[in-house]
Design a protein around this motif. Structure first.
Motif, PDB file in Angstrom:
ATOM      1  N   ALA A 102     -11.405  -4.788   6.228  1.00  0.00           N
ATOM      2  CA  ALA A 102     -10.897  -6.159   6.349  1.00  0.00           C
ATOM      3  C   ALA A 102     -11.311  -6.926   5.097  1.00  0.00           C
ATOM      4  CB  ALA A 102     -11.455  -6.839   7.594  1.00  0.00           C
ATOM      5  N   ASP A 173      -5.952  -6.422   6.788  1.00  0.00           N
ATOM      6  CA  ASP A 173      -6.560  -6.202   8.100  1.00  0.00           C
ATOM      7  C   ASP A 173      -6.248  -4.767   8.489  1.00  0.00           C
ATOM      8  OD1 ASP A 173      -7.648  -6.297  10.589  1.00  0.00           O
ATOM      9  OD2 ASP A 173      -6.234  -7.753  11.418  1.00  0.00           O
ATOM     10  N   GLY A 174      -7.143  -3.853   8.108  1.00  0.00           N
ATOM     11  CA  GLY A 174      -6.817  -2.449   8.246  1.00  0.00           C
ATOM     12  C   GLY A 174      -5.661  -2.129   7.310  1.00  0.00           C
ATOM     13  N   ASN A 194      -6.197   1.619   4.258  1.00  0.00           N
ATOM     14  CA  ASN A 194      -6.898   0.355   4.083  1.00  0.00           C
ATOM     15  C   ASN A 194      -7.075   0.027   2.598  1.00  0.00           C
ATOM     16  OD1 ASN A 194      -7.106   0.522   6.831  1.00  0.00           O
ATOM     17  ND2 ASN A 194      -9.313   0.882   6.872  1.00  0.00           N
TER      18      ASN A 194
END
Length: 211
Positions: A102, A173-174, A194
């Motif tokens: 993240a 976010d991921g 990611n």
């Protein structure tokens, strides 16, 4: 400033207050760092900036004198004297960010008039795997482009014609990436992995991803 409200409120009611940007940033848990273009954060060597220190001590550095930016009253200048071509870049020193499940990267730039109609200006870039944010000007259209884990995967967000001050936030976010601009403009992309910053650069001395 005076505000008038045409309603009644309970005696113990309150409406809070508007927080400053510094207060909002201070609420971010474990930030990598926050860089402000102020003289106290800059190391100037022979008229050029050799190090840019963040509020938490992380530094962007440039050992090559020919690729160092210049500090002026308008900020940290990454372009040439005419501001119509890239000239400088700096790299994150020390331990790199690495894999980040993240992450949010907020950026603010100001373009000189000549730079508005100049294509391919890099705001920041991680070269392996490619994750970068660029200012583009093609076919008389100006926009921001984020390349997500590869040059072929991109998010494009249009900018108002002639806009010279640009703020942007890239959120990871991921494997879900989104690019946000003030005013509600946004774009999203579902990546294969990611965010991973094996290195991080700001600016560009070549017009291509700095490496």
């Amino acid at each position: 400033m005076r505000l008038n409200f045409d309603f009644l409120a309970a005696a113990d009611a309150h409406f809070g207050r508007v927080k400053t940007i510094d207060e909002l940033l201070a609420e971010i848990a474990n930030p990598i760092d926050i860089w402000e273009v102020k003289p106290e954060y800059l190391t100037v060597t022979d008229g050029k900036v050799s190090a840019w220190t963040g509020k938490h001590g992380r530094q962007f550095v440039q050992a090559n004198a020919a690729r160092r930016p210049t500090y002026t009253a308008d900020g940290l200048r990454m372009g040439n004297a005419a501001m119509d071509a890239p000239e400088a870049f700096m790299s994150l020193a020390g331990a790199q960010i690495g894999a980040a499940p993240a992450l949010a990267v907020a950026t603010r730039i100001r373009l000189a008039p000549a730079a508005i109609a100049s294509d391919l200006g890099y705001l920041w870039a991680g070269s392996t795997p490619i994750l970068r944010l660029t200012y583009r000007y093609t076919a008389s259209n100006n926009y921001l482009r984020a390349n997500i884990l590869g040059a072929a995967n991109s998010l494009d967000v249009d900018l108002p014609a002639g806009q010279d001050t640009i703020g942007a936030v890239l959120v990871a976010d991921g494997p879900a990436f989104s690019l946000h601009l003030p005013g509600g403009a946004t774009a999203s992309f579902a990546a294969a992995g990611n965010a991973d910053f094996a290195n991080l650069f700001i600016g560009s001395g070549t017009g291509r991803p700095p490496r």
